[in-house]
Scaffold this motif. Sequence first.
Motif, short mmCIF file in Angstrom:
data_model
loop_
_atom_site.label_atom_id
_atom_site.label_comp_id
_atom_site.label_asym_id
_atom_site.label_seq_id
_atom_site.Cartn_x
_atom_site.Cartn_y
_atom_site.Cartn_z
N GLU A 8 -10.53 -7.00 -17.32
CA GLU A 8 -9.83 -8.04 -16.57
C GLU A 8 -9.15 -7.49 -15.31
N VAL A 9 -8.96 -8.39 -14.35
CA VAL A 9 -8.32 -8.07 -13.07
C VAL A 9 -7.15 -9.03 -12.90
N ARG A 10 -6.00 -8.51 -12.50
CA ARG A 10 -4.86 -9.37 -12.21
C ARG A 10 -5.20 -10.27 -11.02
N ALA A 11 -4.64 -11.48 -11.03
CA ALA A 11 -4.90 -12.43 -9.96
C ALA A 11 -3.61 -13.09 -9.53
N ILE A 12 -3.59 -13.59 -8.31
CA ILE A 12 -2.47 -14.34 -7.78
C ILE A 12 -3.01 -15.58 -7.08
N LEU A 13 -2.29 -16.68 -7.20
CA LEU A 13 -2.69 -17.93 -6.57
C LEU A 13 -1.87 -18.14 -5.30
N GLN A 14 -2.53 -18.48 -4.20
CA GLN A 14 -1.88 -18.60 -2.90
C GLN A 14 -2.22 -19.95 -2.25
N PRO A 15 -1.43 -20.36 -1.23
CA PRO A 15 -1.76 -21.57 -0.48
C PRO A 15 -3.12 -21.42 0.20
N ALA A 16 -3.70 -22.53 0.55
CA ALA A 16 -5.01 -22.53 1.20
C ALA A 16 -4.97 -21.82 2.54
N GLY A 17 -6.04 -21.12 2.84
CA GLY A 17 -6.23 -20.54 4.15
C GLY A 17 -7.09 -21.50 4.97
N ASP A 41 0.69 -22.40 -6.50
CA ASP A 41 0.86 -21.31 -5.55
C ASP A 41 1.96 -20.36 -6.01
N GLY A 42 1.68 -19.07 -5.90
CA GLY A 42 2.63 -18.05 -6.27
C GLY A 42 2.48 -17.56 -7.71
N LYS A 43 1.71 -18.28 -8.51
CA LYS A 43 1.52 -17.88 -9.90
C LYS A 43 0.77 -16.54 -9.92
N GLN A 44 1.34 -15.58 -10.63
CA GLN A 44 0.71 -14.26 -10.65
C GLN A 44 0.60 -13.65 -12.04
N ASP A 45 0.88 -14.43 -13.07
CA ASP A 45 0.78 -13.91 -14.44
C ASP A 45 -0.55 -14.31 -15.07
N ILE A 46 -1.61 -14.23 -14.27
CA ILE A 46 -2.94 -14.60 -14.75
C ILE A 46 -3.92 -13.45 -14.50
N ALA A 47 -5.03 -13.50 -15.18
CA ALA A 47 -6.07 -12.49 -15.02
C ALA A 47 -7.43 -13.17 -15.04
N VAL A 48 -8.39 -12.54 -14.40
CA VAL A 48 -9.76 -13.04 -14.39
C VAL A 48 -10.68 -11.96 -14.93
#
Length: 115
Positions: A8-17, A41-48
């Motif tokens: 798994e890889v840590r992931a972060i969710l961000q606003p649209a570019g 947006d800003g959620k960072q306690d997830i993994a893919v």
Amino acid sequence: MATLLRTEVRAILQPAGTAQYEGAYCPPGVPFAEVRRGPFDGKQDIAVRPDSDGALPRHMTFGGGRIVYEYDGRDRQGRAVYRYAPRLSPSHRVVMDGVAEVYAAHALNQAQGGQ
């Protein structure tokens, strides 16, 4: 933060570019900057988990597929960055119509001398 599994890889969710929000629905009276905002947006306690070929999933969905985030590379910490994708999110139009109602109510309140 949860422990990652080996692949798994840590992931972060961000606003649209720009690539995600260009051409997205924006009702009259709403600043286009509001289109960029995603609900997670800003959620960072997830993994893919990468595919068998090592590639990360192109999209991450929430709410039964109604909210879509699109893969946009990695950040300096090596996390996978997923950006809100309003054009791909079926709930985007409904949410933006709700935002337009709030802006309209605020404008009416201001016109009537409210704060």
